[in-house]
Design an enzyme around this catalytic site. Structure first.
Site, PDB file in Angstrom:
ATOM      1  CB  SER A   1      37.924   0.514  -5.321  1.00  9.66           C
ATOM      2  OG  SER A   1      38.158  -0.874  -5.315  1.00  9.66           O
TER       3      SER A   1
ATOM      4  CE  LYS B   1      33.118  -1.622  -4.119  1.00 12.95           C
ATOM      5  NZ  LYS B   1      32.547  -0.295  -4.448  1.00 12.95           N
TER       6      LYS B   1
ATOM      7  CE1 TYR C   1      31.642  -4.022  -1.914  1.00 11.54           C
ATOM      8  CE2 TYR C   1      33.625  -4.802  -0.808  1.00 11.54           C
ATOM      9  CZ  TYR C   1      32.783  -3.770  -1.152  1.00 11.54           C
ATOM     10  OH  TYR C   1      33.065  -2.488  -0.747  1.00 11.54           O
TER      11      TYR C   1
HETATM   12  N1  LIG Z   1      31.512   1.144   4.589  1.00  8.43           N
HETATM   13  C1  LIG Z   1      32.564   0.403   4.303  1.00  8.43           C
HETATM   14  O1  LIG Z   1      33.051  -0.362   5.158  1.00  8.43           O
HETATM   15  C2  LIG Z   1      33.214   0.484   2.965  1.00  8.43           C
HETATM   16  C3  LIG Z   1      32.540   0.934   1.842  1.00  8.43           C
HETATM   17  N2  LIG Z   1      33.168   0.957   0.618  1.00  8.43           N
HETATM   18  C4  LIG Z   1      32.458   1.408  -0.577  1.00  8.43           C
HETATM   19  O2  LIG Z   1      32.053   2.743  -0.392  1.00  8.43           O
HETATM   20  C5  LIG Z   1      30.844   2.993  -1.077  1.00  8.43           C
HETATM   21  C6  LIG Z   1      29.826   3.591  -0.120  1.00  8.43           C
HETATM   22  O3  LIG Z   1      29.628   2.715   0.947  1.00  8.43           O
HETATM   23  P1  LIG Z   1      28.840   3.136   2.277  1.00  8.43           P
HETATM   24  O4  LIG Z   1      28.891   4.590   2.428  1.00  8.43           O
HETATM   25  O5  LIG Z   1      29.318   2.254   3.345  1.00  8.43           O
HETATM   26  O6  LIG Z   1      27.381   2.663   1.867  1.00  8.43           O
HETATM   27  P2  LIG Z   1      25.914   3.065   2.382  1.00  8.43           P
HETATM   28  O7  LIG Z   1      25.108   1.817   2.307  1.00  8.43           O
HETATM   29  O8  LIG Z   1      25.967   3.802   3.664  1.00  8.43           O
HETATM   30  O9  LIG Z   1      25.433   4.038   1.229  1.00  8.43           O
HETATM   31  C7  LIG Z   1      25.306   3.556  -0.081  1.00  8.43           C
HETATM   32  C8  LIG Z   1      24.785   4.648  -0.985  1.00  8.43           C
HETATM   33  O10 LIG Z   1      24.623   4.105  -2.303  1.00  8.43           O
HETATM   34  C9  LIG Z   1      23.266   4.269  -2.725  1.00  8.43           C
HETATM   35  N3  LIG Z   1      22.874   3.165  -3.582  1.00  8.43           N
HETATM   36  C10 LIG Z   1      22.856   1.840  -3.274  1.00  8.43           C
HETATM   37  N4  LIG Z   1      22.395   1.127  -4.302  1.00  8.43           N
HETATM   38  C11 LIG Z   1      22.107   2.010  -5.296  1.00  8.43           C
HETATM   39  C12 LIG Z   1      21.580   1.876  -6.601  1.00  8.43           C
HETATM   40  N5  LIG Z   1      21.234   0.685  -7.091  1.00  8.43           N
HETATM   41  N6  LIG Z   1      21.411   2.992  -7.334  1.00  8.43           N
HETATM   42  C13 LIG Z   1      21.739   4.198  -6.843  1.00  8.43           C
HETATM   43  N7  LIG Z   1      22.234   4.390  -5.623  1.00  8.43           N
HETATM   44  C14 LIG Z   1      22.420   3.306  -4.847  1.00  8.43           C
HETATM   45  C15 LIG Z   1      22.487   4.321  -1.416  1.00  8.43           C
HETATM   46  O11 LIG Z   1      21.216   4.960  -1.515  1.00  8.43           O
HETATM   47  P3  LIG Z   1      19.861   4.130  -1.838  1.00  8.43           P
HETATM   48  O12 LIG Z   1      19.906   2.894  -1.016  1.00  8.43           O
HETATM   49  O13 LIG Z   1      18.771   5.071  -1.488  1.00  8.43           O
HETATM   50  O14 LIG Z   1      19.917   3.858  -3.300  1.00  8.43           O
HETATM   51  C16 LIG Z   1      23.429   5.146  -0.566  1.00  8.43           C
HETATM   52  O15 LIG Z   1      23.318   6.514  -0.877  1.00  8.43           O
HETATM   53  C17 LIG Z   1      30.426   1.651  -1.683  1.00  8.43           C
HETATM   54  O16 LIG Z   1      30.826   1.608  -3.024  1.00  8.43           O
HETATM   55  C18 LIG Z   1      31.198   0.633  -0.851  1.00  8.43           C
HETATM   56  O17 LIG Z   1      31.442  -0.540  -1.577  1.00  8.43           O
HETATM   57  C19 LIG Z   1      34.458   0.565   0.486  1.00  8.43           C
HETATM   58  C20 LIG Z   1      35.167   0.118   1.562  1.00  8.43           C
HETATM   59  C21 LIG Z   1      34.595   0.036   2.875  1.00  8.43           C
HETATM   60  C1  LIG Z   2      51.293  -5.935   1.841  1.00  4.15           C
HETATM   61  C2  LIG Z   2      50.715  -5.474   3.056  1.00  4.15           C
HETATM   62  C3  LIG Z   2      49.256  -5.642   3.199  1.00  4.15           C
HETATM   63  C4  LIG Z   2      48.708  -4.806   4.274  1.00  4.15           C
HETATM   64  C5  LIG Z   2      47.398  -5.018   4.905  1.00  4.15           C
HETATM   65  C6  LIG Z   2      46.312  -5.753   4.247  1.00  4.15           C
HETATM   66  C7  LIG Z   2      44.990  -5.539   4.907  1.00  4.15           C
HETATM   67  C8  LIG Z   2      43.850  -6.000   4.077  1.00  4.15           C
HETATM   68  C9  LIG Z   2      42.535  -5.775   4.725  1.00  4.15           C
HETATM   69  C10 LIG Z   2      41.421  -5.761   3.769  1.00  4.15           C
HETATM   70  C11 LIG Z   2      40.173  -5.173   4.351  1.00  4.15           C
HETATM   71  C12 LIG Z   2      39.033  -5.175   3.403  1.00  4.15           C
HETATM   72  C13 LIG Z   2      37.864  -4.397   3.952  1.00  4.15           C
HETATM   73  C14 LIG Z   2      36.769  -4.284   2.974  1.00  4.15           C
HETATM   74  C15 LIG Z   2      35.752  -3.306   3.438  1.00  4.15           C
HETATM   75  C16 LIG Z   2      34.564  -3.264   2.591  1.00  4.15           C
HETATM   76  O1  LIG Z   2      34.628  -2.933   1.448  1.00  4.15           O
HETATM   77  C17 LIG Z   2      33.328  -3.718   3.256  1.00  4.15           C
HETATM   78  N1  LIG Z   2      33.104  -3.111   4.505  1.00  4.15           N
HETATM   79  C18 LIG Z   2      32.148  -3.512   2.404  1.00  4.15           C
HETATM   80  O2  LIG Z   2      31.882  -2.205   2.339  1.00  4.15           O
END
Ligand SMILES: NC(=O)C1=CN([C@@H]2O[C@H](COP(=O)(O)OP(=O)(O)OC[C@H]3O[C@@H](n4cnc5c(N)ncnc54)[C@H](OP(=O)(O)O)[C@@H]3O)[C@@H](O)[C@H]2O)C=CC1
Ligand SMILES: CCCCCCCCCCCCCCCC(=O)[C@@H](N)CO
Length: 325
Positions: A173, A191, A187
């Site tokens: 998530s 999630k 987004y």
């Molecule tokens: N980085 C962040 O700040 C955060 C990320 N997340 C979550 O973590 C997860 C990974 O993120 P992150 O590592 O940053 O992402 P990246 O963009 O670095 O990697 C995403 C991965 O998902 C694959 N992917 C994307 N679309 C598809 C599709 N349609 N079918 C199959 N595979 C797919 C990509 O490969 P390809 O493009 O080749 O398909 C790649 O392997 C996500 O769910 C994101 O929402 C959560 C919080 C924060």
């Molecule tokens: C009760 C106390 C609360 C404490 C702190 C709250 C902080 C909230 C911050 C939320 C950050 C969201 C980042 C999303 C990242 C993400 O998913 C994207 N980078 C896309 O990948």
């Protein structure tokens, strides 16, 4: 005198003790250990960022690892780097999670899964007014419907496993899946949707000794985040900045340890732990100690949550005021 001191002491100590005992008796599902070594770990989005870090870690711990993503080249690169650093040859599957047939074919070919990680995800933050519905649909399709496609394809094989060990289904998530944030309308919806999916799914699979985990990372340094930062609205960055950024390896480590202990909610940093308590709601909690923290911390964290909202709405007001000048 000594007697009344003892009385006060027991008044202070007894209620939390009784609460702890009560929680110990009622928390469900009960705690488990889910082994990784020699088991089949299947990670979607395993070719980049958090998924790739997770694939590395699972391979290092002796799992048989499969990764699925769209781009064949990135998959081969991932396979190569994991082989170089761990000596483990991961299986790669090129498929789009939006294509249910392609996903089913890949999962059938990969063989029965013990630990499934739905990690694929796309994120294009933008104010809804400026975001085309195609972009909204894109995020819902890949993040939410894609996860349905993957779980549907894997479930019967997971239920029919014969090694007797508990299995796991985990979803990547985001902290934006615990609180809605400016710029993340679509987004966050995708999630939050996964959370409802996961809570319901846990009821349905507990009878087969399958544990569901939801992982909630903050901003994490990945190729995906680098791309996202190019177009991120300023307010999104400001609000998301309330939680400290992490490295993909750190998130993968937290994720894997949360999955192995069968935790339903898996926070990744300090702010994440606060968020987990503030949004515990009706989610399952196998740890009676965490349940205790949730019960005792609830009202205090509600106040903290309101302070964060006060701060965020202040930022939004300031931003609007500046725009008008
Ligand atoms: N980085 C962040 O700040 C955060 C990320 N997340 C979550 O973590 C997860 C990974 O993120 P992150 O590592 O940053 O992402 P990246 O963009 O670095 O990697 C995403 C991965 O998902 C694959 N992917 C994307 N679309 C598809 C599709 N349609 N079918 C199959 N595979 C797919 C990509 O490969 P390809 O493009 O080749 O398909 C790649 O392997 C996500 O769910 C994101 O929402 C959560 C919080 C924060
Ligand atoms: C009760 C106390 C609360 C404490 C702190 C709250 C902080 C909230 C911050 C939320 C950050 C969201 C980042 C999303 C990242 C993400 O998913 C994207 N980078 C896309 O990948």
């Amino acid at each position: 005198m000594a007697d009344s001191n003892l009385g006060y002491l027991s008044l202070l100590v007894l209620p939390p003790l009784v609460l702890l005992l009560l929680l110990y008796a009622i928390v469900k599902p009960r705690p488990v250990r889910i082994p990784i070594k020699n088991r089949h770990v299947f990670i979607t989005g395993g070719s980049s960022g958090i998924g790739l870090a997770l694939a590395h870690q699972a391979a290092r711990e002796g799992a048989r690892v499969s990764i699925l993503a769209r781009d064949k080249r990135k998959l081969e690169e991932a396979k190569e780097t994991i082989l170089l650093s761990t000596g483990i040859d991961v299986a790669v599957f090129a498929a789009d999670v939006r294509d249910a047939d392609a996903v089913r074919k890949a999962v059938d070919e990969a063989g029965a899964i013990d630990v499934l990680v739905c990690n694929q995800g796309v994120f294009v933050p933008r104010e809804l007014e400026k975001q085309e519905l195609d972009e909204v649909r894109f995020m819902l399709d890949v993040n939410l419907m894609g996860s349905f496609n993957v779980v549907k394809a894997a479930l019967s094989g997971m239920k029919n496993r014969t090694d007797g060990f508990p299995a796991a289904i985990a979803f990547m998530s985001s902290q934006a899946g615990q609180v809605g944030i400016y710029g993340y309308a679509a987004y966050s919806a995708s999630k939050f949707g996964i959370r409802g999916f996961a809570e319901a799914l846990q009821h349905e699979v507990i009878g087969d000794n399958i544990r569901v985990s939801l992982i909630f990372p903050p901003d994490t340094e990945t190729p995906g985040l680098e791309q996202e930062n190019k177009t991120k609205p300023q307010l999104t960055s400001i609000i998301a900045g309330s939680s400290g950024a992490m490295k993909a390896d750190e998130v993968a480590k937290k994720a894997l340890s949360g999955i192995k202990t069968g935790n339903f909610i898996v926070p990744c940093n300090f702010e994440g732990r606060l968020l987990a308590i503030a949004t515990a709601g009706l989610s399952p909690q196998p740890s009676f100690l965490m349940a205790f923290v949730e019960v005792v911390g609830a009202s205090l964290l509600r106040i903290a949550a309101l302070c964060f909202q006060w701060n965020w709405y202040g930022c939004i007001e300031k931003w609007h005021a500046q725009k008008k000048q």
